[in-house]
Design a protein around this motif. Structure first.
Motif, short mmCIF file in Angstrom:
data_model
loop_
_atom_site.label_atom_id
_atom_site.label_comp_id
_atom_site.label_asym_id
_atom_site.label_seq_id
_atom_site.Cartn_x
_atom_site.Cartn_y
_atom_site.Cartn_z
N GLN A 183 0.83 -1.20 0.00
CA GLN A 183 0.00 0.00 0.00
C GLN A 183 0.87 1.25 0.00
OE1 GLN A 183 -3.60 0.48 0.01
NE2 GLN A 183 -2.63 2.41 -0.61
N GLY A 184 0.61 2.16 -0.92
CA GLY A 184 1.32 3.43 -0.91
C GLY A 184 0.75 4.36 0.14
N VAL A 185 1.61 5.14 0.77
CA VAL A 185 1.17 6.13 1.74
C VAL A 185 1.87 7.45 1.42
CG1 VAL A 185 0.71 4.46 3.59
CG2 VAL A 185 2.99 5.48 3.39
N SER A 186 1.24 8.55 1.83
CA SER A 186 1.85 9.87 1.66
C SER A 186 2.77 10.10 2.86
CB SER A 186 0.76 10.94 1.58
OG SER A 186 1.34 12.22 1.44
N GLU A 267 4.39 9.17 8.21
CA GLU A 267 3.16 9.79 7.76
C GLU A 267 2.86 10.96 8.70
OE1 GLU A 267 -0.58 7.56 5.78
OE2 GLU A 267 -0.42 7.31 7.94
N GLU A 268 3.28 12.15 8.29
CA GLU A 268 3.17 13.31 9.18
C GLU A 268 1.73 13.61 9.57
OE1 GLU A 268 6.36 16.66 9.02
OE2 GLU A 268 5.73 16.23 6.97
N LEU A 273 4.51 5.85 12.04
CA LEU A 273 5.77 5.38 11.50
C LEU A 273 5.60 3.95 11.00
CD1 LEU A 273 8.60 6.45 14.00
CD2 LEU A 273 8.47 7.03 11.57
N TYR A 274 6.13 3.66 9.81
CA TYR A 274 6.14 2.31 9.28
C TYR A 274 7.58 1.94 8.94
CZ TYR A 274 1.18 3.35 8.34
OH TYR A 274 -0.13 3.73 8.44
N VAL A 275 7.95 0.70 9.21
CA VAL A 275 9.24 0.20 8.73
C VAL A 275 9.03 -0.33 7.32
CG1 VAL A 275 11.06 -1.51 9.05
CG2 VAL A 275 10.09 -0.34 11.04
N GLY A 276 9.74 0.27 6.36
CA GLY A 276 9.61 -0.17 4.98
C GLY A 276 10.34 -1.48 4.75
N GLU A 277 11.59 -1.54 5.18
CA GLU A 277 12.38 -2.78 5.06
C GLU A 277 13.67 -2.63 5.84
OE1 GLU A 277 12.72 -3.10 0.80
OE2 GLU A 277 14.73 -2.24 0.84
#
Length: 318
Positions: A183-186, A267-268, A273-277
């Protein structure tokens, strides 16, 4: 005079990241402190052929500066284990888990490391479907289509329609038989470097990736001339602290050792916060983001190399 430690520096390899690996390996060869180490270049060709046979009477420790499948996925690490040679970086299991985006995400979810929503499917499932949307319907546009096993942004597409999805999946399948769709996020993109053993590793200051478009692709990372990172990142102290804490959790989730770079999406609008990899052998020149984060944290490149080699010996003794 103390005899210098013989360090075999592995570069090249058969993955699509061959050229990037050559740059990283040359940087290590150039920066190893000459009073402590005797570098032994080992350039593996695109067919996976080695120019020399590594043995304990030839080298003392191995520094595998290999990116992508074959070099970063546990294959070379297993070979070095079988030879009984100390080596820099993550072991077989951590390397394999971090390289495979499906396994990596499963490890993160199990350890409560936040990640964006995603789906994955095999080439067989993709060829069998008559409705591509059915494979990704838990998600929404935009999405990011990635080969499950690849790095340096190779084979990745940002997609906003079914037609783009088809093209993105076909591209990803040229690199792997399994595709991950995220999923893309801004969000703003950040990285932290981890350096150390299994117990109490250190984490660098965060750096922010300066994304010129929708995402930082291979050309922008390695072929462009624009600055791609702001280090240290300008962030609220709380968010920077959360990134450092999540870096440790991600590192421990895969059983990391030696080094890794952890990538974040911030994501301000929501504060999430997400860990991408997590990358167990990121781009490794002195100007790569990983090295620059450590330089901003008070660990210059040659000192970082020394610490990594010391960790390799420590693991071997243990």
């Amino acid at each position: 005079m103390t005899e210098r430690v013989r360090v075999a520096v592995l570069g090249g390899g058969p993955s699509a990241e061959h050229e990037v690996s050559l740059q990283s390996a040359q940087a290590v060869l150039d920066a190893l402190p000459a009073d402590l180490y005797k570098p032994v270049p080992v350039i593996i060709d695109r067919r996976g052929r080695w120019p020399v046979e590594l043995r304990r009477d030839v080298v003392d420790v191995v520094f595998p500066v290999l990116h992508g499948p074959y070099g970063e996925d546990g294959v070379v690490q297993g070979h070095l284990e079988a030879l009984g040679l100390p080596y820099v970086g993550c072991g077989v299991l951590a390397s394999a888990v971090a390289m495979d985006k499906v396994a990596m995400r499963r490890a993160f979810v199990a350890e409560d490391v936040p990640v964006t929503s995603s789906v994955w499917f095999s080439a067989r499932e993709w060829r069998a479907t008559t409705d591509p949307w059915a494979l990704v319907k838990p998600l929404d546009w935009p999405m990011y289509v990635k080969p499950a096993n690849m790095g340096s942004s190779i084979g990745i597409s940002r997609v906003t329609s079914v037609d783009e999805l088809r093209a993105g999946v076909e591209l990803a399948l040229t690199h792997d038989r399994v595709v991950v769709v995220e999923q893309g996020v801004s969000a703003r993109e950040f990285v932290c470097g981890v350096l150390g053993g299994h117990d109490e590793p250190d984490v660098s200051v965060p750096g922010e990736l300066l994304v010129p478009g929708d995402w930082l692709d291979y050309e922008a990372k390695y072929l462009g001339r624009s600055e791609i990172a702001a280090i240290p990142a300008v962030l609220p102290d709380r968010i920077a602290g959360d990134m450092r804490e999540l870096s440790l959790r991600a590192y421990r989730a895969i059983g990391g050792y030696g080094l890794a770079r952890v990538d974040f999406l911030y994501e301000e609008a929501t504060g999430r916060l997400y860990v991408g990899e997590i990358n167990t052998m990121p781009g490794f020149t002195a100007r790569s983001v990983y090295a620059r984060c450590w330089e901003a944290s008070g660990v210059p490149y040659p000192e970082m190399l020394r610490r990594l080699i010391d960790l390799a010996f420590a693991r071997s003794r243990a």
